[in-house]
Write a protein that holds these residues in place. Structure first.
Motif, PDB file in Angstrom:
ATOM      1  N   ASP A  90     -70.913 -42.689 -25.988  1.00 32.48           N
ATOM      2  CA  ASP A  90     -70.026 -42.440 -24.842  1.00 32.48           C
ATOM      3  C   ASP A  90     -68.581 -42.728 -25.207  1.00 32.48           C
ATOM      4  OD1 ASP A  90     -71.609 -41.532 -22.898  1.00 32.48           O
ATOM      5  OD2 ASP A  90     -71.585 -43.346 -21.643  1.00 32.48           O
ATOM      6  N   ARG A  91     -68.415 -43.862 -25.871  1.00 24.67           N
ATOM      7  CA  ARG A  91     -67.065 -44.292 -26.250  1.00 24.67           C
ATOM      8  C   ARG A  91     -66.454 -43.298 -27.229  1.00 24.67           C
ATOM      9  NH1 ARG A  91     -66.818 -49.323 -25.118  1.00 24.67           N
ATOM     10  NH2 ARG A  91     -65.708 -48.451 -23.347  1.00 24.67           N
ATOM     11  N   GLN A  92     -67.266 -42.785 -28.139  1.00 25.94           N
ATOM     12  CA  GLN A  92     -66.742 -41.810 -29.107  1.00 25.94           C
ATOM     13  C   GLN A  92     -66.251 -40.553 -28.393  1.00 25.94           C
ATOM     14  OE1 GLN A  92     -69.955 -41.577 -31.923  1.00 25.94           O
ATOM     15  NE2 GLN A  92     -69.310 -43.432 -32.978  1.00 25.94           N
ATOM     16  N   VAL A  93     -66.957 -40.158 -27.318  1.00 20.64           N
ATOM     17  CA  VAL A  93     -66.512 -39.006 -26.525  1.00 20.64           C
ATOM     18  C   VAL A  93     -65.167 -39.325 -25.878  1.00 20.64           C
ATOM     19  CG1 VAL A  93     -67.017 -37.579 -24.497  1.00 20.64           C
ATOM     20  CG2 VAL A  93     -68.856 -38.173 -26.106  1.00 20.64           C
ATOM     21  N   ASP A  94     -65.074 -40.519 -25.260  1.00 19.90           N
ATOM     22  CA  ASP A  94     -63.811 -40.926 -24.611  1.00 19.90           C
ATOM     23  C   ASP A  94     -62.662 -40.965 -25.611  1.00 19.90           C
ATOM     24  OD1 ASP A  94     -64.894 -41.184 -22.100  1.00 19.90           O
ATOM     25  OD2 ASP A  94     -65.361 -43.318 -22.322  1.00 19.90           O
ATOM     26  N   ARG A  95     -62.971 -41.405 -26.807  1.00 13.50           N
ATOM     27  CA  ARG A  95     -61.918 -41.529 -27.824  1.00 13.50           C
ATOM     28  C   ARG A  95     -61.560 -40.184 -28.441  1.00 13.50           C
ATOM     29  NH1 ARG A  95     -63.659 -47.323 -30.742  1.00 13.50           N
ATOM     30  NH2 ARG A  95     -62.976 -48.584 -28.962  1.00 13.50           N
ATOM     31  N   GLY A  96     -62.399 -39.194 -28.222  1.00 14.61           N
ATOM     32  CA  GLY A  96     -62.165 -37.887 -28.837  1.00 14.61           C
ATOM     33  C   GLY A  96     -61.326 -36.944 -27.995  1.00 14.61           C
ATOM     34  N   ARG A  97     -60.993 -37.347 -26.765  1.00 15.37           N
ATOM     35  CA  ARG A  97     -60.257 -36.439 -25.869  1.00 15.37           C
ATOM     36  C   ARG A  97     -58.826 -36.196 -26.343  1.00 15.37           C
ATOM     37  NH1 ARG A  97     -63.847 -36.334 -21.649  1.00 15.37           N
ATOM     38  NH2 ARG A  97     -64.735 -38.352 -21.099  1.00 15.37           N
ATOM     39  N   THR A  98     -58.257 -35.082 -25.850  1.00 13.47           N
ATOM     40  CA  THR A  98     -56.881 -34.724 -26.198  1.00 13.47           C
ATOM     41  C   THR A  98     -55.968 -34.996 -25.005  1.00 13.47           C
ATOM     42  OG1 THR A  98     -57.779 -32.990 -27.616  1.00 13.47           O
ATOM     43  CG2 THR A  98     -55.432 -32.854 -27.090  1.00 13.47           C
ATOM     44  N   TRP A  99     -54.900 -35.720 -25.258  1.00 17.30           N
ATOM     45  CA  TRP A  99     -53.942 -36.082 -24.212  1.00 17.30           C
ATOM     46  C   TRP A  99     -52.534 -35.729 -24.668  1.00 17.30           C
ATOM     47  CZ3 TRP A  99     -55.718 -38.356 -19.706  1.00 17.30           C
ATOM     48  CH2 TRP A  99     -56.990 -38.961 -19.736  1.00 17.30           C
ATOM     49  N   LEU A 100     -51.684 -35.384 -23.697  1.00 16.68           N
ATOM     50  CA  LEU A 100     -50.264 -35.243 -24.001  1.00 16.68           C
ATOM     51  C   LEU A 100     -49.486 -36.132 -23.031  1.00 16.68           C
ATOM     52  CD1 LEU A 100     -48.120 -33.741 -25.752  1.00 16.68           C
ATOM     53  CD2 LEU A 100     -47.871 -32.161 -23.820  1.00 16.68           C
ATOM     54  N   VAL A 101     -48.862 -37.177 -23.574  1.00 20.72           N
ATOM     55  CA  VAL A 101     -48.009 -38.047 -22.759  1.00 20.72           C
ATOM     56  C   VAL A 101     -46.605 -37.455 -22.824  1.00 20.72           C
ATOM     57  CG1 VAL A 101     -47.148 -40.387 -22.396  1.00 20.72           C
ATOM     58  CG2 VAL A 101     -49.429 -40.042 -23.399  1.00 20.72           C
ATOM     59  N   GLN A 102     -46.095 -37.051 -21.654  1.00 21.21           N
ATOM     60  CA  GLN A 102     -44.833 -36.294 -21.630  1.00 21.21           C
ATOM     61  C   GLN A 102     -43.667 -37.098 -21.079  1.00 21.21           C
ATOM     62  OE1 GLN A 102     -46.824 -33.257 -19.100  1.00 21.21           O
ATOM     63  NE2 GLN A 102     -45.893 -31.776 -20.503  1.00 21.21           N
ATOM     64  N   ASN A 103     -42.475 -36.733 -21.511  1.00 20.05           N
ATOM     65  CA  ASN A 103     -41.206 -37.221 -20.928  1.00 20.05           C
ATOM     66  C   ASN A 103     -41.010 -38.731 -21.035  1.00 20.05           C
ATOM     67  OD1 ASN A 103     -40.873 -34.509 -19.956  1.00 20.05           O
ATOM     68  ND2 ASN A 103     -42.234 -35.050 -18.260  1.00 20.05           N
ATOM     69  N   ALA A 104     -41.575 -39.336 -22.051  1.00 15.09           N
ATOM     70  CA  ALA A 104     -41.462 -40.796 -22.184  1.00 15.09           C
ATOM     71  C   ALA A 104     -40.297 -41.170 -23.092  1.00 15.09           C
ATOM     72  CB  ALA A 104     -42.749 -41.365 -22.774  1.00 15.09           C
ATOM     73  N   ARG A 105     -39.733 -42.346 -22.850  1.00 14.95           N
ATOM     74  CA  ARG A 105     -38.889 -42.962 -23.869  1.00 14.95           C
ATOM     75  C   ARG A 105     -39.875 -43.515 -24.899  1.00 14.95           C
ATOM     76  NH1 ARG A 105     -36.884 -46.045 -20.829  1.00 14.95           N
ATOM     77  NH2 ARG A 105     -34.955 -44.965 -20.407  1.00 14.95           N
ATOM     78  N   VAL A 106     -39.654 -43.224 -26.165  1.00 15.25           N
ATOM     79  CA  VAL A 106     -40.616 -43.668 -27.183  1.00 15.25           C
ATOM     80  C   VAL A 106     -39.970 -44.707 -28.096  1.00 15.25           C
ATOM     81  CG1 VAL A 106     -42.151 -42.962 -29.056  1.00 15.25           C
ATOM     82  CG2 VAL A 106     -41.760 -41.410 -27.122  1.00 15.25           C
ATOM     83  N   PHE A 107     -40.529 -45.911 -28.059  1.00 19.97           N
ATOM     84  CA  PHE A 107     -40.120 -46.950 -29.021  1.00 19.97           C
ATOM     85  C   PHE A 107     -41.046 -46.777 -30.218  1.00 19.97           C
ATOM     86  CE2 PHE A 107     -40.543 -51.084 -31.017  1.00 19.97           C
ATOM     87  CZ  PHE A 107     -39.220 -51.476 -31.156  1.00 19.97           C
ATOM     88  N   VAL A 108     -40.517 -46.174 -31.279  1.00 17.87           N
ATOM     89  CA  VAL A 108     -41.377 -45.778 -32.400  1.00 17.87           C
ATOM     90  C   VAL A 108     -41.869 -47.003 -33.176  1.00 17.87           C
ATOM     91  CG1 VAL A 108     -41.520 -44.374 -34.503  1.00 17.87           C
ATOM     92  CG2 VAL A 108     -40.180 -43.561 -32.542  1.00 17.87           C
ATOM     93  N   GLY A 109     -40.992 -48.001 -33.312  1.00 14.16           N
ATOM     94  CA  GLY A 109     -41.399 -49.214 -34.024  1.00 14.16           C
ATOM     95  C   GLY A 109     -40.815 -49.292 -35.424  1.00 14.16           C
ATOM     96  N   ASN A 110     -40.232 -48.180 -35.887  1.00 13.65           N
ATOM     97  CA  ASN A 110     -39.638 -48.175 -37.231  1.00 13.65           C
ATOM     98  C   ASN A 110     -38.117 -48.185 -37.157  1.00 13.65           C
ATOM     99  OD1 ASN A 110     -38.998 -45.659 -36.321  1.00 13.65           O
ATOM    100  ND2 ASN A 110     -40.016 -44.531 -37.956  1.00 13.65           N
ATOM    101  N   GLY A 111     -37.592 -48.591 -35.999  1.00 14.19           N
ATOM    102  CA  GLY A 111     -36.147 -48.615 -35.821  1.00 14.19           C
ATOM    103  C   GLY A 111     -35.641 -47.440 -34.996  1.00 14.19           C
ATOM    104  N   ARG A 112     -36.503 -46.443 -34.792  1.00 13.93           N
ATOM    105  CA  ARG A 112     -36.097 -45.256 -34.025  1.00 13.93           C
ATOM    106  C   ARG A 112     -36.487 -45.387 -32.565  1.00 13.93           C
ATOM    107  NH1 ARG A 112     -38.618 -40.037 -35.216  1.00 13.93           N
ATOM    108  NH2 ARG A 112     -37.187 -38.956 -33.838  1.00 13.93           N
ATOM    109  N   ILE A 113     -35.634 -44.860 -31.694  1.00 16.63           N
ATOM    110  CA  ILE A 113     -35.984 -44.761 -30.279  1.00 16.63           C
ATOM    111  C   ILE A 113     -35.732 -43.322 -29.852  1.00 16.63           C
ATOM    112  CG2 ILE A 113     -35.352 -45.482 -27.943  1.00 16.63           C
ATOM    113  CD1 ILE A 113     -34.526 -48.208 -29.543  1.00 16.63           C
ATOM    114  N   ILE A 114     -36.746 -42.679 -29.297  1.00 19.10           N
ATOM    115  CA  ILE A 114     -36.600 -41.305 -28.815  1.00 19.10           C
ATOM    116  C   ILE A 114     -36.388 -41.394 -27.308  1.00 19.10           C
ATOM    117  CG2 ILE A 114     -37.757 -39.071 -28.573  1.00 19.10           C
ATOM    118  CD1 ILE A 114     -39.430 -39.850 -31.084  1.00 19.10           C
TER     119      ILE A 114
END
Ligand SMILES: [Zn+2]
Length: 459
Positions: free
Chosen positions: A13-37
């Motif tokens: 069941d968990r493998q199915v949940d982990r296999g889904r496709t998602w698109l998180v849109q319009n977010a500020r992204v803190f990349v973690g490598n010094g970049r911020i989108i």
């Protein structure tokens, strides 16, 4: 159905949940490598980050993805706590049989994930407990934070780490000692002990340098024995974390080749320069300094943080309040006061390390009194910002720096294509106000959108 079949079905069941496709849109992204989108989208596919888009992204339909609108929110890599003790509940039970209760301990790993703390490293816990928990949680049978661990602590006879079971009767005592500490008497023994732990699958080795205080002295591990421990750890590619108190502990930690210096009430300038040169990380654990200060005062305000209230077992909260208000902890508070712990001094120390260009990582020492499992990194970062550390530097410490120290940076620590889709989405902008880290909107773990409210109902 047999228990085995149920477990297998749950993992599928968990493998199915982990296999889904998602698109998180319009977010500020803190990349973690010094970049911020400032405005970006993240495509999640088969448990991984499949793409990070800056500005406009393709439509969710064209990507066959479920959409999540994150306008006004910030997406970050999951937070990491490099220093916890799973065996300690963070509070007190009047009912002593509750200590070590399996359900309560599983709840701690669930509490971290609930709060978006998606990896923790145990810096000293019973080895069998760690092995059992990792088996349950890493297969996906149960959902909780990623657990890494040091297993037993390397210390001296009568050293820090042995005081907890001084009064425990035999044969319980010997069993606990074997689970919790290693006390090498020769370099050969040190090599053999580390080698055996490596074989059993520990993720790191923890060494204690601490002579205590005049009122409560500890025997201190011999530096040459500690060096043998560190050498063997490095031969097995295991990072070495060293618990330190005063300046000479830090000097010795650096001399034996520590990968991280934990706590440290004082770091001499020359040692700071050496740490920078060799890339040795500093984990200031301000949370535990704050908690000890509060414990001595009998101040229970750390119990009233919203996320702490959301994740902590109600019985533990109530009994902790009761114990602190009564006389039951008087002895513990008296001895805690003898360590002259100062949060202000710890903050000044951290700021000095930051200005010295040291690699910083976030650890809380959760499991100690008043450091409850769950929203630890949130509190640690709040304290860092109070100390004068820029939010961006604190967030990098809690994500990519911590992932590198724990050697999980091939799958964690940044929002980059190919890494695990283990992410935290919060309301607002933690770069402007770190309190936003506690306003959790969504947590993803290996591609699964975590049903946070159901975490504590897992059977
Ligand atoms: Zn600790």
């Amino acid at each position: 159905w047999s228990k085995q079949e149920i477990t297998r079905a749950r993992i599928l069941d968990r493998q199915v949940d982990r296999g889904r496709t998602w698109l998180v849109q319009n977010a500020r992204v803190f990349v973690g490598n010094g970049r911020i989108i400032e405005s970006g989208s993240v495509l999640i596919k088969e448990g991984k980050i499949a793409e990070v888009f800056e500005g406009n992204a393709p439509s969710p339909d064209s990507l066959k993805a479920r959409a999540i609108d994150a306008a006004g929110k910030t997406l970050l890599p999951g937070l990491i706590d490099v220093h916890v003790h799973i065996g300690g509940p963070g509070g007190f039970y009047t009912d002593a049989s509750k200590y070590g209760d399996a359900k309560s301990i599983e709840r701690e790993l669930e509490a971290y994930l609930y709060c978006g703390v998606t990896a923790v490293r145990s810096a000293g816990d019973p080895l069998d407990l760690m092995l059992k928990l990792r088996k349950q949680f890493s297969t996906g049978e149960k959902l909780g934070t990623e657990l890494l661990f040091c297993g037993p602590l390397f210390t001296a006879e009568g050293g820090h780490g042995t005081e907890y079971f001084k009064s425990v009767p035999e044969p319980m005592r010997s069993r606990l000692v074997n689970q919790m500490v290693r006390i090498p008497k020769s370099a050969e023994e040190a090599h053999a002990q580390v080698s055996e732990l490596a074989r059993q699958g520990v993720d790191a080795i923890k060494i204690i340098f601490d002579a205590g205080v005049p009122e409560i002295p500890f025997n201190r591990l011999d530096v040459n024995l500690a060096r043998a421990v560190a050498e063997e750890a490095h031969a097995h590619k295991l990072p070495v974390a060293v618990h330190t108190a005063e300046a000479r502990d830090v000097i010795d930690a650096v001399a034996i080749g520590a990968n991280s210096v934990e706590h440290a009430s004082e770091i001499p300038d020359a040692t700071l320069a050496e740490m920078k040169r060799r890339g040795i990380a500093y984990d200031p654990t301000l949370c535990v300094f704050e908690a000890f200060t509060d414990l001595v005062k009998g101040d229970t305000s750390l119990l009233q943080r919203s996320l702490v209230e959301q994740v902590t077992d109600k019985q533990l909260m109530a009994q902790t309040e009761q114990m602190v208000k009564g006389d039951a902890l008087k002895g513990m508070r008296d001895s805690a006061s003898k360590f002259h712990i100062s949060l202000d001094a710890a903050k000044a120390n951290l700021l000095k390390a930051y200005r010295g260009g040291i690699t910083l990582v976030t650890g809380s020492d959760a499991g100690n009194p008043f450091v409850f499992h769950g929203p630890t990194v949130q509190r640690e970062i709040e304290l860092w910002v109070e100390a004068g550390i820029p939010a961006e530097a604190a967030l990098q410490a809690a994500t990519s720096n911590a992932a590198k120290l724990l050697r999980i940076d091939s799958h964690a620590g940044t929002v980059e294509k190919g890494k695990d889709a283990t992410l935290l989405i919060v309301d607002g902008n933690p770069l402007q106000d770190v309190k936003a880290l506690s306003s959790i909107s969504t947590v993803f773990f290996k591609g699964e959108r975590v049903a946070r409210s159901e975490l504590f109902e897992q059977k």
